[in-house]
Design a protein around this motif. Structure first.
Motif: not given
Ligand code: URA
Length: 435
Positions: A39-41, A168-172
């Protein structure tokens, strides 16, 4: 390699090399890289972007993260068609039979709807008995026999995209050109067709809300396709209002059939002629795109497209009688009309709100696990630019649950913007890239 270094490198705006991208994708699919680092990447990518080379490398790594489909047992140039998603987009149901009727092999994998957008697999499943899962040999044989088969995505194709998309769906982190292009193209390339026609939607009912962004995305995807040795063409098309009038699964099947009978809405007919014409050209059955458009018009006018749809439905176990008798499709028990509260012209119909309203009728899912009402949905009676009188019907909502219809009607009411000035309907096909 080390995930912290990769995140830092992207955060600093540097380019990742092919080995780093492959290492990330393989590690993420294998589970050795946790969601929080991925998610950070992804977030760093959203801020710093991906170069064309990185986007290509990411696509390639995702494409080979699972099974790839070998369509070589099918004769001819196989042509795929993909829409980036919209509201009322039943184009595949029209375009695929038309291209197949003109001799282009269409071996297609389609998706399901989620949120305010619909999916071809759900629409096909509105046809009683229609099987959206076929054994690989059956799939290949059917395309060789009748030039068309459409199935749901198999579980083992591009697992990297499945896992990354969910994250991606849950991390904008959905709205990045490189991430969207690699997500779409990895699936298309893994699905094995020789040529790809992309329908890149633009407007408030689409991922890309303005033409400039849609063009960047389209060019990126055409570039990836061409670099991968697949002829790729992208049409940028309007999704500022729903396509056609019907939104919802059975309703869209009926509208697609009507279009193949030559009685469909003008916008779907025009789009189907263009997209099928390009497929016919890329499939080597026309010398120019213009000849492809003309051949498509003829196949529509003389009923070959409709006959191919019938054959296609029957081949996949579906009740082909639906083509003549719409009462064989799932039926709603309730309807609700949305009336104009004044005279005027329709200035705008927010496609996204109509999509959400359709979801509220029961036709769409909020989460992947939701079940849907295949009979539910909306018919838009007045489109952008049309004159309307107070009390006239703007839209009719269908379903089987009074409460759901009420919620849906409230949402749909907000989608319509009425005003005094005459406006023109937005241009349907904005640009074609790659021809
Ligand atoms: N459709 C996809 O398949 N992937 C994206 O990232 C966006 C739309």
């Amino acid at each position: 390699m080390n995930m912290v270094d990769l995140i830092q490198k992207k955060k600093d705006g540097a380019e990742l090399d092919a080995a780093e991208i492959k290492w990330f994708i393989n590690g993420y699919v294998a589970g050795s890289i946790p969601d929080y680092q991925a998610a950070a990447l992804l977030m760093a990518i959203c801020f710093k972007g991906l170069s064309r080379r990185e986007t290509f490398e990411l696509t390639d790594a995702m494409r080979y993260s699972g099974d790839t489909i070998d369509l070589s047992p099918i004769d001819g140039i196989k042509v795929d068609k993909h829409s980036t998603g919209g509201v009322g987009d039943k184009t595949t149901l029209v375009v695929a039979p038309l291209a197949a009727a003109l001799g282009v092999p269409v071996a297609k994998m389609s998706g399901r709807g989620l949120g305010f957008t619909g999916g071809t697999v759900d629409k096909l499943e509105a046809i009683p008995g229609f099987r959206t899962t076929l054994e690989p040999e059956e799939f290949l044989r059917q395309v060789n026999d009748i030039k068309i088969a459409v199935i749901g995505q198999t579980a083992h194709i591009t697992p990297a995209d499945k896992k990354l998309y969910a994250l991606r769906d849950v991390t904008a982190t959905v709205d990045s050109f490189g991430l969207i292009a690699s997500s779409i193209m990895s699936k298309k390339l893994a699905a094995g067709s020789d040529a790809i026609v992309l329908d890149v939607k633009v407007g408030d009912g689409a991922f890309m809300e303005n033409e400039h962004d849609a063009e960047i995305l389209a060019e990126l995807m055409v570039d990836i396709g061409d670099k991968s040795g697949r002829r790729t063409v992208a049409a940028i098309t309007e999704m500022g209002q729903p396509l056609g009038q019907a939104v919802g699964n059975s309703l869209e099947v009926i509208e697609a059939i009507e279009t193949l009978k030559g009685r469909g809405p003008a916008d779907i007919t025009e789009l189907a002629e263009k997209l099928s014409g390009i497929m016919v050209y890329l499939g080597g059955k026309a010398a120019t795109p213009e000849e492809g458009y003309e051949l498509t018009r003829q196949a529509l006018a003389d009923g070959r497209g409709l006959a191919k749809l019938r054959e296609f439905i029957a081949a996949q176990g579906g009740e082909a009688g639906v083509v003549d008798d719409y009462s064989l499709l799932p039926q709603h028990s309730l309807k609700k009309e949305l009336l104009a509260d004044r005279d005027g012209f329709v200035q705008k119909i927010e496609a996204r709100r109509i999509g959400l309203a359709s979801q509220h009728t029961g036709a769409g899912r909020a989460t992947k696990e939701d079940t849907i009402d295949l009979s539910a949905g909306i018919i838009v009676r007045k489109k952008t630019g049309e004159a309307v009188r107070k009390g006239e019907v703007l839209a009719t909502l269908y379903g089987n649950d009074e409460k759901k219809l009420e919620t849906a009607a409230a949402e749909a009411a907000q989608a319509f913007c009425l005003g005094e000035s005459k406006v023109f309907a937005p241009r349907l096909i904005k640009k074609i890239i790659g021809i």
